[in-house]
Design an enzyme around this catalytic site. Sequence first.
Site, PDB file in Angstrom:
ATOM      1  N   GLY A   9      31.024  -0.290 -23.614  1.00  0.00           N
ATOM      2  CA  GLY A   9      31.538   1.204 -23.773  1.00  0.00           C
ATOM      3  C   GLY A   9      30.145   2.200 -24.123  1.00  0.00           C
ATOM      4  O   GLY A   9      29.199   1.806 -23.776  1.00  0.00           O
TER       5      GLY A   9
ATOM      6  N   GLU B 215       9.334  -7.788  -3.865  1.00  0.00           N
ATOM      7  CA  GLU B 215       9.216  -9.010  -3.267  1.00  0.00           C
ATOM      8  C   GLU B 215      10.218  -8.836  -2.027  1.00  0.00           C
ATOM      9  O   GLU B 215      10.826 -10.158  -1.658  1.00  0.00           O
ATOM     10  CB  GLU B 215       9.606 -10.323  -4.083  1.00  0.00           C
TER      11      GLU B 215
ATOM     12  N   GLU C  55       0.847  -1.240  -0.112  1.00  0.00           N
ATOM     13  CA  GLU C  55       0.043  -0.032  -0.101  1.00  0.00           C
ATOM     14  C   GLU C  55       0.899   1.135   0.176  1.00  0.00           C
ATOM     15  O   GLU C  55       2.170   1.169   0.323  1.00  0.00           O
ATOM     16  CB  GLU C  55      -0.593  -0.065   1.086  1.00  0.00           C
TER      17      GLU C  55
HETATM   18  N1  CAA Z   1       6.102 -18.029   7.097  1.00  0.00           N
HETATM   19  C1  CAA Z   1       5.202 -18.208   7.860  1.00  0.00           C
HETATM   20  N2  CAA Z   1       5.014 -17.092   8.994  1.00  0.00           N
HETATM   21  C2  CAA Z   1       5.820 -16.143   9.061  1.00  0.00           C
HETATM   22  C3  CAA Z   1       6.783 -15.881   8.188  1.00  0.00           C
HETATM   23  C4  CAA Z   1       6.940 -17.036   7.100  1.00  0.00           C
HETATM   24  N3  CAA Z   1       7.943 -16.719   5.967  1.00  0.00           N
HETATM   25  N4  CAA Z   1       7.272 -14.647   8.161  1.00  0.00           N
HETATM   26  C5  CAA Z   1       6.794 -14.091   9.352  1.00  0.00           C
HETATM   27  N5  CAA Z   1       5.619 -15.150   9.865  1.00  0.00           N
HETATM   28  C6  CAA Z   1       4.752 -14.954  11.027  1.00  0.00           C
HETATM   29  C7  CAA Z   1       5.708 -14.871  12.265  1.00  0.00           C
HETATM   30  O1  CAA Z   1       6.027 -15.940  12.995  1.00  0.00           O
HETATM   31  C8  CAA Z   1       4.767 -14.107  13.158  1.00  0.00           C
HETATM   32  O2  CAA Z   1       3.711 -15.071  13.661  1.00  0.00           O
HETATM   33  P1  CAA Z   1       3.611 -15.336  15.046  1.00  0.00           P
HETATM   34  O3  CAA Z   1       3.155 -13.771  15.699  1.00  0.00           O
HETATM   35  O4  CAA Z   1       2.410 -16.197  15.485  1.00  0.00           O
HETATM   36  O5  CAA Z   1       4.834 -15.700  15.701  1.00  0.00           O
HETATM   37  C9  CAA Z   1       4.058 -13.293  12.266  1.00  0.00           C
HETATM   38  O6  CAA Z   1       4.193 -13.604  11.016  1.00  0.00           O
HETATM   39  C10 CAA Z   1       4.654 -11.675  12.232  1.00  0.00           C
HETATM   40  O7  CAA Z   1       5.940 -12.107  11.965  1.00  0.00           O
HETATM   41  P2  CAA Z   1       7.034 -10.748  12.208  1.00  0.00           P
HETATM   42  O8  CAA Z   1       7.128 -10.366  13.378  1.00  0.00           O
HETATM   43  O9  CAA Z   1       8.382 -11.320  11.498  1.00  0.00           O
HETATM   44  O10 CAA Z   1       6.700  -9.635  10.970  1.00  0.00           O
HETATM   45  P3  CAA Z   1       7.179  -8.293  10.836  1.00  0.00           P
HETATM   46  O11 CAA Z   1       6.069  -7.166  10.886  1.00  0.00           O
HETATM   47  O12 CAA Z   1       8.523  -8.085  11.583  1.00  0.00           O
HETATM   48  O13 CAA Z   1       7.634  -8.160   9.274  1.00  0.00           O
HETATM   49  C11 CAA Z   1       9.107  -8.626   7.424  1.00  0.00           C
HETATM   50  C12 CAA Z   1       8.338  -9.112   8.777  1.00  0.00           C
HETATM   51  C13 CAA Z   1      10.015  -9.822   7.034  1.00  0.00           C
HETATM   52  C14 CAA Z   1       9.798  -7.235   7.269  1.00  0.00           C
HETATM   53  C15 CAA Z   1       7.853  -8.687   6.311  1.00  0.00           C
HETATM   54  O14 CAA Z   1       6.873  -7.472   6.797  1.00  0.00           O
HETATM   55  C16 CAA Z   1       8.055  -8.524   5.091  1.00  0.00           C
HETATM   56  O15 CAA Z   1       8.766  -9.479   4.235  1.00  0.00           O
HETATM   57  N6  CAA Z   1       8.412  -7.219   4.417  1.00  0.00           N
HETATM   58  C17 CAA Z   1       8.798  -7.174   2.871  1.00  0.00           C
HETATM   59  C18 CAA Z   1       7.312  -7.060   2.176  1.00  0.00           C
HETATM   60  C19 CAA Z   1       7.570  -7.413   0.643  1.00  0.00           C
HETATM   61  O16 CAA Z   1       8.171  -8.526   0.561  1.00  0.00           O
HETATM   62  N7  CAA Z   1       6.614  -7.135  -0.147  1.00  0.00           N
HETATM   63  C20 CAA Z   1       6.435  -7.713  -1.543  1.00  0.00           C
HETATM   64  C21 CAA Z   1       5.368  -7.136  -2.188  1.00  0.00           C
HETATM   65  S1  CAA Z   1       4.718  -8.329  -3.373  1.00  0.00           S
HETATM   66  C22 CAA Z   1       5.875  -8.105  -4.946  1.00  0.00           C
HETATM   67  O17 CAA Z   1       6.735  -7.239  -4.780  1.00  0.00           O
HETATM   68  C23 CAA Z   1       5.400  -8.801  -6.125  1.00  0.00           C
HETATM   69  C24 CAA Z   1       5.826  -8.151  -7.336  1.00  0.00           C
HETATM   70  O18 CAA Z   1       5.312  -7.249  -7.939  1.00  0.00           O
HETATM   71  C25 CAA Z   1       6.787  -8.869  -8.066  1.00  0.00           C
END
Ligand code: CAA
Length: 380
Positions: free
Chosen positions: A340, A364, A127
């Site tokens: 170049g 991603e 978003e």
């Molecule tokens: N698998 C399963 N569960 C997961 C997980 C995974 N890989 N990663 C996190 N979780 C779970 C955690 O275990 C946690 O659950 P519990 O509370 O039950 O333990 C919950 O999810 C929250 O996890 P975090 O506390 O780790 O979450 P966070 O807010 O700190 O965020 C982050 C983690 C890795 C920074 C995440 O926000 C992230 O990946 N950010 C990047 C966003 C992104 O990749 N966007 C891509 C957009 S799509 C795109 O780009 C497509 C395109 O156009 C090509």
Amino acid sequence: MDFQLSEEQQMFVDMVRKFAQREIAPIAEKTDREHRFPKETLDKLAELGLMGIPISEEYGGAGADYFSYILFIEEIAKVCASTAVILAVHIGLGCMSIYMFGTEEQKQKYLVPMAQGRMLGAYALTEPNSGSDAASLRLSAVDKGDHFVLNGSKIFITNGSYADVFITFARTDPATKGAEGITCLIVEKNTPGLTISKPVEKMGLNGSVTCELYFENAIVPKENVLGKIGEGFKVAMQLLDGGRIAIGAQGLGIAEGAFEYTLNYIKQREQFGRPIAANQGIQWMVADMATEIEAAKLLVYRAAWLKNNGLPHSKEAAMAKKYATDTAMRVTTDCVQLLGGYGYTKEYPVERYMRDAKITQIYEGTNQIQRIVIARHLLK
Ligand code: CAA
């Protein structure tokens, strides 16, 4: 450990490579220059049954393994990174979301036509104020009994104006702020109250459309909840674990495509009376590039192998994505350098590879976010 592709995988790669050379390479430059969505390529891939490679045949897919799908993205990205991302989002995030989390009804209604290439998928997580911090998303979905009413917006949605189905993440519990209270919904393009913007202008990846979505009292039936209510964030993260391997493969393919072109060029281009490849300074550059490409390949293939075998792969996917896409950027930048002045012009393809490589370090999950994912796994 066996580094050989199986006979079946090798035959599949050969077939995809021939298709990419015959059908995609000749139009890649035009696709970029004219910002043309390569619809005809998708139609041809649908005819070959390749729009849902890792989806089982009973749901309209090719029934191939995830590893073969990763090889497919690599081959396509060697010639056209735009086409590769369209397919990575449609297959890896669109089809896979319903394959992994959908009900039988959802599979019949959406997955079968998607895997057959009759419907195109998109993934709507980001978003305007929620990018790297995906859990802060605010698209609101208010529970009205048998349906949700959605209000808010999404941004940077790959396949936007061509997609039929959006795998959409919304906040169904207004009392929550973070990862809790988020639900994944299947949203059809013709949903009343959903407006799709014109594609935004980008630096590269011009054949792929990137749109904004606006939801104004958009109604989504409850049967379109994917997975469990309130557990959408985990769905999003699990999908991205697989998606990041495909983006790693895209970066790998971009690096390989630019490198192959440049290797031929430096053997032909003569300065000071001999091919520029005869200079040790240039030989060292190509040796470094080839080594990094090989290392990226091993990381991408290992992550794909783990996923293929149902093993944990979140950390390895993040490593593969980070390393392979950084490699794509470094290699394509050096390729432009080796050509170049010609390399900087649109007469030669390497500048397109360089522009396309940049976004792979961003989407991603930026490569800074990949480091967070890797470090959390190491430290937990
Ligand atoms: N698998 C399963 N569960 C997961 C997980 C995974 N890989 N990663 C996190 N979780 C779970 C955690 O275990 C946690 O659950 P519990 O509370 O039950 O333990 C919950 O999810 C929250 O996890 P975090 O506390 O780790 O979450 P966070 O807010 O700190 O965020 C982050 C983690 C890795 C920074 C995440 O926000 C992230 O990946 N950010 C990047 C966003 C992104 O990749 N966007 C891509 C957009 S799509 C795109 O780009 C497509 C395109 O156009 C090509």
